[in-house]
Structures are given as structure tokens and as C-alpha cells.
Design a protein around this motif. Sequence first.
Motif, PDB file in Angstrom:
ATOM      1  N   SER A   1      53.257   6.504  31.327  1.00 10.76           N
ATOM      2  CA  SER A   1      54.475   6.061  30.647  1.00 10.76           C
ATOM      3  C   SER A   1      54.975   4.746  31.235  1.00 10.76           C
ATOM      4  CB  SER A   1      55.564   7.131  30.750  1.00 10.76           C
ATOM      5  OG  SER A   1      55.212   8.293  30.037  1.00 10.76           O
ATOM      6  N   ASN A   2      54.929   4.627  32.569  1.00  7.31           N
ATOM      7  CA  ASN A   2      55.348   3.385  33.211  1.00  7.31           C
ATOM      8  C   ASN A   2      54.383   2.247  32.891  1.00  7.31           C
ATOM      9  OD1 ASN A   2      57.695   4.314  34.401  1.00  7.31           O
ATOM     10  ND2 ASN A   2      56.681   4.961  36.270  1.00  7.31           N
ATOM     11  N   ILE A   3      53.091   2.568  32.891  1.00  5.35           N
ATOM     12  CA  ILE A   3      52.105   1.539  32.595  1.00  5.35           C
ATOM     13  C   ILE A   3      52.289   1.014  31.170  1.00  5.35           C
ATOM     14  CG2 ILE A   3      49.628   1.141  32.241  1.00  5.35           C
ATOM     15  CD1 ILE A   3      49.152   3.066  34.612  1.00  5.35           C
ATOM     16  N   LYS A   4      52.664   1.921  30.249  1.00  5.21           N
ATOM     17  CA  LYS A   4      52.933   1.523  28.863  1.00  5.21           C
ATOM     18  C   LYS A   4      54.312   0.889  28.702  1.00  5.21           C
ATOM     19  CE  LYS A   4      50.137   5.377  27.156  1.00  5.21           C
ATOM     20  NZ  LYS A   4      50.197   6.726  26.530  1.00  5.21           N
ATOM     21  N   ARG A   5      55.085   0.842  29.788  1.00  8.21           N
ATOM     22  CA  ARG A   5      56.416   0.235  29.829  1.00  8.21           C
ATOM     23  C   ARG A   5      57.382   0.937  28.876  1.00  8.21           C
ATOM     24  NH1 ARG A   5      55.781  -6.059  29.207  1.00  8.21           N
ATOM     25  NH2 ARG A   5      57.977  -5.976  29.834  1.00  8.21           N
ATOM     26  N   ALA A   6      57.346   2.277  28.896  1.00  8.14           N
ATOM     27  CA  ALA A   6      58.291   3.053  28.088  1.00  8.14           C
ATOM     28  C   ALA A   6      59.724   2.844  28.551  1.00  8.14           C
ATOM     29  CB  ALA A   6      57.935   4.540  28.164  1.00  8.14           C
ATOM     30  N   HIS A   7      59.891   2.437  29.813  1.00 14.96           N
ATOM     31  CA  HIS A   7      61.227   2.185  30.347  1.00 14.96           C
ATOM     32  C   HIS A   7      61.759   0.809  29.955  1.00 14.96           C
ATOM     33  CE1 HIS A   7      58.662  -0.039  32.964  1.00 14.96           C
ATOM     34  NE2 HIS A   7      58.349   0.981  33.749  1.00 14.96           N
ATOM     35  N   ALA A   8      60.942   0.019  29.258  1.00 17.31           N
ATOM     36  CA  ALA A   8      61.303  -1.345  28.839  1.00 17.31           C
ATOM     37  C   ALA A   8      61.505  -2.271  30.032  1.00 17.31           C
ATOM     38  CB  ALA A   8      62.542  -1.354  27.965  1.00 17.31           C
TER      39      ALA A   8
END
Length: 232
Positions: free
Chosen positions: A140-147
Motif C-alpha cells: 500500500s505504501n509502495i503504491k502511495r495509497a497515503h498520497a
Amino acid sequence: MAERAHLDWFRERVAASREIEHKDAAPILAWCENLRHSIQFRADLIGLDAVRGWLRDERGNWRHQSGQFFGVEGVRVESGGLREVAAWDQPIYTQPEGGVLAMLARETPAKGVEFMLQAKAEPGNIGVLQLCPTIQSTWSNIKRAHAGKRPPMVEVLTAKAGIRIVYRAEHNEEGGRFWRKSNENVVVFLEDERVIETDTAMFYWASLSQIRQLALMDNVLSPFVKTILLPI
């Protein structure tokens, strides 16, 4: 299937470096302590209802508004006599996509084989900073879900040249807290350090002897470092 085409070669390089590698972990501890006093990081416990970006769904489970990261659900267990009690209920983290735990390694004529540790700030750490794998990130972090920003050093994992994968294997996350989650454990040997784009201010090259010293100290080294390096 686990990938380990270069594992025997790397073990030979680690063995060859024992005579010249640095043994004293004191410089690493001093570096980490200086960082601890220079960064701005604070964490305080708050109520779940006050947590921004997290919502309770129709079943009462907690999830991030993006639909990614982990959830907090309930699990009902029947142990059949294998555990201390026959049955119990508990909360558990659900994050089926897992993550990546990777150590970068290099070899120099002066210091032999070294591994890149990351001084990582996490809200639950005693002392804020802990020495962690080079890359420690959920998908999720690698996909930058946190923007937010891309996790540091992940560019190395996607490099087309200049690296050699020593080994790669899936390992279960701690099953008392996570529901059927596994992480990809990787050791990556750098043949060309120009593949690194990340600022290295929070990273330190350490020998295996130094890491062994750190493992004997309280609340300094992440257990993930030990897990990744055990096959070496």
C-alpha cells in the motif's frame, strides 16, 4: 518458489570479508543517537474514534478510507487443545497484500561486505528510532495509497541493471496479530550504487559483525533484520 541463485556466491563473499570487516558497533550507536536528537517526531496514544482517515464499517471493523493498508477485524478461534485455552475471540490485523522487507548489500576492498541499515521512526518504537532493513514497506505504501512520498530505496528493487538478487522468499507475518499475511524477504547485492536515488541521511552501512553486536542490545535492532539475514 524461493529464489536463491546467488546465495552460495554471497555466502563466500561474507566469509571472505570477516578478516577485514569492522567489528565495533559503537560508531553506529553514536550515529543513531545524533539522529535521534536532530529529527522531529512525536507520537501520542489517542482514541480510535479520533483517528483521522479511519472509519468503522457496517460490521464494526476499522478500515482506512482509501480501502488499502490494514484493517482491524475480529477472529474466533477454536484451538482443539493446542493452545492454553480451547477457544477465544480477539481483534486481528487483516492485510492480505503483505509487503517487502529487503536488505541492500555491497562489498568494498577496505571493509568487505556491508549491509545498509535504515534508522526508521515508528510511533510504537521505544526511543523513536530503530535500526531496520533497508526497505521495510507494505505494498500500500509502495503504491502511495497515503498520497505521500515513495518509500525510500524501493527504486533499487525495480532497477533493470546494477543489482543482483541474492535470495528472495515469502515469510509469514506474526500470526497472532496478522491474518494470513506474508512479507517478501529479499537480500539485494549492489553492483552499481548509482541505482540509489534516495537521500542516504537515514541509512548506515554496517558489517555482519556489527549487526551481531547490535542484536545483543536492548531495543536497537528490528527483528526483521535478523529474519532477513538468517539465511546468510
